[in-house]
Scaffold this active site. Structure first.
Site, PDB file in Angstrom:
ATOM      1  N   GLU A  87       1.373   1.687  10.958  1.00  0.00           N
ATOM      2  CA  GLU A  87       1.320   2.615  10.312  1.00  0.00           C
ATOM      3  C   GLU A  87       1.648   3.473   9.173  1.00  0.00           C
ATOM      4  O   GLU A  87       2.450   4.356   9.003  1.00  0.00           O
ATOM      5  CB  GLU A  87       1.119   3.905  11.580  1.00  0.00           C
ATOM      6  CG  GLU A  87       0.497   3.166  12.748  1.00  0.00           C
ATOM      7  CD  GLU A  87       0.419   4.336  13.949  1.00  0.00           C
ATOM      8  OE1 GLU A  87       0.876   5.350  13.874  1.00  0.00           O
ATOM      9  OE2 GLU A  87      -0.296   4.115  15.007  1.00  0.00           O
TER      10      GLU A  87
ATOM     11  N   GLU B 229      -2.633  -0.884  18.898  1.00  0.00           N
ATOM     12  CA  GLU B 229      -2.423   0.239  19.883  1.00  0.00           C
ATOM     13  C   GLU B 229      -3.488   0.860  20.300  1.00  0.00           C
ATOM     14  O   GLU B 229      -4.467   1.010  19.578  1.00  0.00           O
ATOM     15  CB  GLU B 229      -1.411   1.152  19.201  1.00  0.00           C
ATOM     16  CG  GLU B 229       0.303   0.589  19.095  1.00  0.00           C
ATOM     17  CD  GLU B 229       0.964   1.740  18.330  1.00  0.00           C
ATOM     18  OE1 GLU B 229       0.467   2.871  18.609  1.00  0.00           O
ATOM     19  OE2 GLU B 229       1.974   1.310  17.845  1.00  0.00           O
TER      20      GLU B 229
HETATM   21  C1  FCB Z   1       1.390   5.652  17.292  1.00  0.00           C
HETATM   22  C2  FCB Z   1       2.661   5.121  17.059  1.00  0.00           C
HETATM   23  C3  FCB Z   1       3.498   4.812  18.515  1.00  0.00           C
HETATM   24  C4  FCB Z   1       3.587   6.012  19.315  1.00  0.00           C
HETATM   25  C5  FCB Z   1       1.744   6.193  19.581  1.00  0.00           C
HETATM   26  C6  FCB Z   1       1.616   7.293  20.459  1.00  0.00           C
HETATM   27  O1  FCB Z   1       0.913   6.485  16.206  1.00  0.00           O
HETATM   28  O2  FCB Z   1       2.827   3.909  16.454  1.00  0.00           O
HETATM   29  O3  FCB Z   1       4.913   4.505  18.148  1.00  0.00           O
HETATM   30  O4  FCB Z   1       3.855   6.953  18.962  1.00  0.00           O
HETATM   31  O5  FCB Z   1       1.296   6.459  18.219  1.00  0.00           O
END
Ligand code: FCB
Length: 440
Positions: free
Chosen positions: A168, A353
Site C-alpha cells: 500500500e 487483502e
Molecule cells: C490495510 C493494511 C492492513 C490493515 C487493513 C485493515 O490498509 O494493509 O495492515 O490495517 O488495512
C-alpha cells in the site's frame, strides 16, 4: 455458511490470510531495532487508547499455534511481512542473527505445514535510523531498501512463493506524509511528493536487486484500491473523483508498471517532486510477475476550492457500513479487477487483502461471501484472478486505531492473548476443507 465452494474459483486458486509484522509480532527485544511505528505509537495522541505494538499478538513467540490455525482452516497461504529493523536493526549494515533465525523458523514452519509463504518486504515499519536521515524523503533510502531486498532474496528467496516489495504505497506516502495519520505523521506536500517518488524508485530497485537473488519467488507489489465516486453529478465533483482515483488507484501501478505518472497528479505535484524525476521512470518500472490488490471500501469526493493541493473532501455515503464506518461495496472489487486486468495485461492478480471490522459474525460472513461473488464475476469476464487473502487471521494492532477494530477471523483475549476462533473462521474451514478433516 458461504455460498461458494473452493472449486468454483478454479483448481489453483489460492486462499490465504494476511497479517503484518508490526501488527502482530511484539518481540521487540532480541536485537530488533526501533521502527517509526514504535516511536509514533509511543507519542501521545497518535493512537487510540495510546495502544502500541509492543506485545501485540505475541506472534514472535506464539507463531506455531498461529500456523496451526492457518493450516487447520485449510488456507493455502500466509501473507506475512518482514520487519526490516528485526533483520537490519539500523536499516543497513549489520544483520541481527536472531531476526534471521525467527523468519527461518516461521518460513520453515509454513513449509512443514503445507502453507505457501507470501512475503512482503515493507508493511510500514521503516527502521528509525533511516527516518533520522529523512526516511522516504531521502533518495538514499531507496538504495538501503534495494540492499535489504537483495539480502532477503538471497537468504529466504528459494523458500518463498512470492515477494511483494511494498504494501500500500498510498498509505506509506499520502496517509503518512500528507494527512499525518500514520507514522511518521507528517503533513507536508513536499515530503509527500518525494515519498511517492522514492517509494516507487525503491520498488523498482528492489525488484531488480531480487531478480538475481530470489530464485523461484514471484515478485510483485501490493496496492490498495478504494472506489472513488463523485459526491454529486456536478462537473467539479466528477473531476474531484477523477483526481482522487488517479492519486489513490492509478499513480502507483502506472508508475511501477507503465513507467509514467497520471498527468492530473504531476500537474499538481510537479513543484514538489525531486528534480529530473522523469529520469528515474525506467528504473521504477522493471517487469514484475503479479499485482496484489487490497480492497475494502469506497469514498465519495466533493469538490472544495478552499482545500489547497488536492481541492476536494472525502465523505462517506449511505451504504451499509462496518463497525468502523467503512461502506461495504463489493461490486467495485469486480470493477477494479477488470480494470487492472485491462490496464496491465498479462499479469496475474491476487486480492491480497479484503476483510471487515465487525463484531457481528453474520455480517463478516456476508461480507466475504459477496466479495467472493465479486471475484467470480471478474473471473467470468476474463480477469486472471489467482487468489483471495483475507485480512486478517487474528484481531491485532490496527495502527492508529489501536486494538478497537475487529478484523480477525480469530479473536484474542486481551489479557492471556489466547486465540478464540470465531464463526467466520469455522465457515472458512468448512468451505476450504469441504468436509475433509484438516490434517493434524
Ligand atoms: C490495510 C493494511 C492492513 C490493515 C487493513 C485493515 O490498509 O494493509 O495492515 O490495517 O488495512
Amino acid at each position: 455458511m458461504f455460498s461458494h465452494k473452493r472449486a468454483d474459483f478454479g483448481p489453483d486458486f489460492v486462499f490465504g490470510v494476511a497479517m503484518a509484522a508490526h501488527q502482530i509480532e511484539g518481540g521487540q527485544r532480541d536485537g530488533r531495532g526501533s521502527s517509526i511505528w514504535d516511536t509514533f505509537a509511543a507519542t501521545p495522541g497518535n493512537t487510540r487508547n495510546a495502544d502500541t505494538g509492543v506485545i501485540a499478538c505475541d506472534h514472535y513467540n506464539r507463531w506455531p499455534e498461529d500456523l496451526a490455525l492457518i493450516r487447520d482452516a485449510g488456507f493455502d497461504a500466509y501473507r506475512f511481512s518482514f520487519a526490516w529493523s528485526r533483520l537490519l536493526p539500523e536499516g543497513v549494515g549489520t544483520v541481527n542473527r536472531a531476526g534471521l533465525d525467527f523468519y527461518d523458523r516461521l518460513i520453515d514452519g509454513m513449509l512443514e505445514r503445507g502453507i505457501k509463504p507470501f512475503a512482503t518486504l515493507y508493511h510500514w515499519d521503516l527502521p528509525s535510523a533511516l527516518q533520522d536521515r529523512g526516511g522516504w524523503m531521502n533518495r538514499d533510502t531507496t538504495k538501503a531498501f534495494a540492499d535489504y531486498a537483495a539480502m532477503v532474496g538471497r537468504h529466504f528467496g528459494d523458500r518463498l512463493e512470492s515477494i511483494a516489495t511494498f504494501n500500500e504505497p498510498w498509505c506509506i506516502t499520502v496517509l503518512s506524509h500528507f494527512m499525518g495519520v500514520h507514522a511518521p505523521g507528517y503533513r507536508d506536500v513536499r515530503a509527500t511528493a518525494r515519498a511517492m517518488h522514492h517509494v516507487l524508485l525503491a520498488h523498482g530497485l528492489g525488484i531488480s536487486a531480487m531478480r538475481e537473488e530470489a530464485a523461484g519467488a514471484k515478485l510483485g507489489i501490493v496496492v490498495n484500491m478504494e472506489k472513488a465516486e463523485p459526491y454529486s453529478q456536478t462537473p467539479e465533483d466528477i473531476e474531484a473523483a477523477a483526481l482522487g482515483d488517479d492519486i489513490f488507484n492509478r499513480f502507483f501501478l502506472d508508475g511501477a508498471i507503465k513507467g509514467r505518472y497520471p498527468q492530473r497528479v504531476t500537474d499538481i505535484l510537479e513543484p514538489y517532486l525531486p528534480t529530473n524525476w522523469q529520469d528515474d521512470l525506467p528504473a521504477i518500472s522493471p517487469p514484475i510477475d503479479w499485482i496484489g490488490i487490497n480492497y475494502y471500501t469506497r469514498f465519495l469526493y466533493r469538490h472544495d476550492a478552499s482545500v489547497p493541493v488536492f481541492p476536494f473532501v472525502q465523505v462517506r455515503g449511505d451504504l451499509e457500513k462496518s463497525n468502523v464506518g467503512w461502506e461495504i461495496y463489493p461490486q467495485a472489487l469486480t470493477e477494479f479487477l477488470l480494470r487492472t486486468a485491462g490496464d496491465y495485461p498479462g499479469l496475474p492478480i491476487y486480492v491480497t487483502e479484503n476483510g471487515i471490522s465487525e463484531t457481528d459474525e453474520a455480517k463478516r460472513i456476508a461480507f466475504f461471501d459477496k466479495h467472493f461473488a465479486a471475484i467470480r464475476a471478474a473471473q467470468q469476464q476474463g480477469a486472471d484472478v489467482r487468489g483471495h487473502i483475507a485480512w486478517t487471521l487474528i484481531d491485532n494492532f490496527e495502527w492508529a486505531e489501536g486494538y478497537d477494530p475487529k478484523f480477525g477471523l480469530v479473536g484474542m483475549d486481551p489479557v492471556t492473548r489466547d486465540r478464540q476462533p470465531k464463526q467466520s473462521y469455522y465457515d472458512f474451514q468448512a468451505m476450504l476443507t469441504d468436509g475433509r478433516q484438516p490434517t493434524a
